[in-house]
Write a protein that holds these residues in place. Structure first.
Motif, short mmCIF file in Angstrom:
data_model
loop_
_atom_site.label_atom_id
_atom_site.label_comp_id
_atom_site.label_asym_id
_atom_site.label_seq_id
_atom_site.Cartn_x
_atom_site.Cartn_y
_atom_site.Cartn_z
N GLU A 162 0.81 -1.22 0.00
CA GLU A 162 0.00 0.00 0.00
C GLU A 162 0.84 1.27 0.00
N LEU A 163 2.15 1.14 0.19
CA LEU A 163 3.03 2.31 0.23
C LEU A 163 3.71 2.60 -1.11
N VAL A 164 3.41 1.80 -2.15
CA VAL A 164 4.14 1.99 -3.41
C VAL A 164 3.99 3.40 -3.98
N ASP A 165 2.84 4.02 -3.80
CA ASP A 165 2.66 5.38 -4.34
C ASP A 165 3.58 6.39 -3.67
N THR A 166 3.96 6.14 -2.43
CA THR A 166 4.85 7.07 -1.74
C THR A 166 6.32 6.69 -1.90
N LEU A 167 6.61 5.45 -2.27
CA LEU A 167 7.99 4.98 -2.37
C LEU A 167 8.56 5.01 -3.79
N LEU A 168 7.69 4.90 -4.78
CA LEU A 168 8.14 4.75 -6.16
C LEU A 168 7.71 5.92 -7.03
N ILE A 169 8.45 6.16 -8.10
CA ILE A 169 8.01 7.18 -9.04
C ILE A 169 6.67 6.72 -9.63
N PRO A 170 5.82 7.65 -10.06
CA PRO A 170 4.46 7.29 -10.47
C PRO A 170 4.34 6.18 -11.51
N ARG A 171 5.15 6.22 -12.57
CA ARG A 171 4.99 5.18 -13.60
C ARG A 171 5.39 3.80 -13.08
N ALA A 226 5.19 2.93 -9.83
CA ALA A 226 4.14 2.57 -8.87
C ALA A 226 2.95 1.95 -9.58
N ARG A 227 2.54 2.54 -10.71
CA ARG A 227 1.42 1.97 -11.48
C ARG A 227 1.75 0.57 -11.96
N ARG A 228 2.97 0.39 -12.44
CA ARG A 228 3.40 -0.92 -12.95
C ARG A 228 3.40 -1.97 -11.82
N VAL A 229 3.92 -1.60 -10.66
CA VAL A 229 3.99 -2.53 -9.53
C VAL A 229 2.59 -2.88 -9.04
N LYS A 230 1.71 -1.89 -8.95
CA LYS A 230 0.33 -2.18 -8.52
C LYS A 230 -0.36 -3.10 -9.52
N ALA A 231 -0.11 -2.88 -10.81
CA ALA A 231 -0.70 -3.76 -11.83
C ALA A 231 -0.13 -5.17 -11.71
N ALA A 232 1.15 -5.29 -11.40
CA ALA A 232 1.77 -6.61 -11.24
C ALA A 232 1.18 -7.34 -10.03
N ILE A 233 0.93 -6.62 -8.95
CA ILE A 233 0.31 -7.22 -7.77
C ILE A 233 -1.10 -7.69 -8.12
N GLU A 234 -1.84 -6.87 -8.87
CA GLU A 234 -3.18 -7.25 -9.31
C GLU A 234 -3.13 -8.48 -10.21
N ALA A 235 -2.21 -8.49 -11.17
CA ALA A 235 -2.08 -9.63 -12.08
C ALA A 235 -1.77 -10.91 -11.31
N ARG A 236 -0.89 -10.80 -10.32
CA ARG A 236 -0.54 -11.97 -9.52
C ARG A 236 -1.75 -12.50 -8.77
N SER A 237 -2.56 -11.61 -8.22
CA SER A 237 -3.75 -12.03 -7.46
C SER A 237 -4.78 -12.70 -8.37
#
Length: 162
Positions: free
Chosen positions: A121-130, A132-143
């Motif tokens: 849940e902290l990726v938006d504050t830890l990563l640059i925006p593009r 962060a979007r990629r990592v959140k999508a990867a987490i979604e894809a994995r789920s």
């Protein structure tokens, strides 16, 4: 008169691969590169003659000193960047990083200044925006046990622009 070379209009993208690892608490592994600010996924550019997964394996071994199994492709992201040209970025599933690998992490000091597991849940504050979007999508894809195609970190839903 010289005939135009159609290949001159073909995309010539740089290719990079990263790996999404988790710990037993569901936190994601991020590395802190020594050559740029902020956090990133373990990984990097694919070299000539490598496949994206081979590049991911090599980069993880170079950066973290370990060679854990790398799983399925989670995300392919078409993400050209100003000043860097066309880029095609892959994120592979590293799964839960087993203790035998976590305990043997040895950072390549010339590239990686540190690493830590972080709440997703902290990726938006830890990563640059593009990223962060990629990592959140990867987490979604994995789920979803799926692979997602992205453009600039946004899931492509099949609607062509006007």
């Amino acid at each position: 008169m010289t005939e135009p070379n159609p290949a001159e209009s073909f995309a010539s993208a740089r290719v990079a691969s990263g790996v999404l690892f988790f710990d037993t608490e569901g936190r994601i592994l991020l590395v802190r590169p020594s050559y740029k600010p902020g956090w990133d996924l373990p990984g990097g550019y694919v070299e000539i003659g490598e496949t994206p997964v081979q590049g991911a394996v090599r980069e993880v071994q170079e950066e973290l000193g370990i060679k854990p199994p790398i799983g399925a492709l989670l995300v392919a992201d078409w993400a050209p960047a100003t000043g860097e040209g066309d880029k095609l970025l892959f994120v592979f599933d590293g799964g839960e990083l087993a203790p035998e690998y976590r305990d043997r992490i040895e950072l390549e000091a010339a590239e990686i200044a540190g690493y830590a597991f972080h709440d997703p849940e902290l990726v938006d504050t830890l990563l640059i925006p593009r990223l962060a979007r990629r990592v959140k999508a990867a987490i979604e894809a994995r789920s979803q046990s799926a692979t997602l195609y992205l453009e600039h970190g946004e899931t492509y839903r099949g609607a062509l622009p006007n």
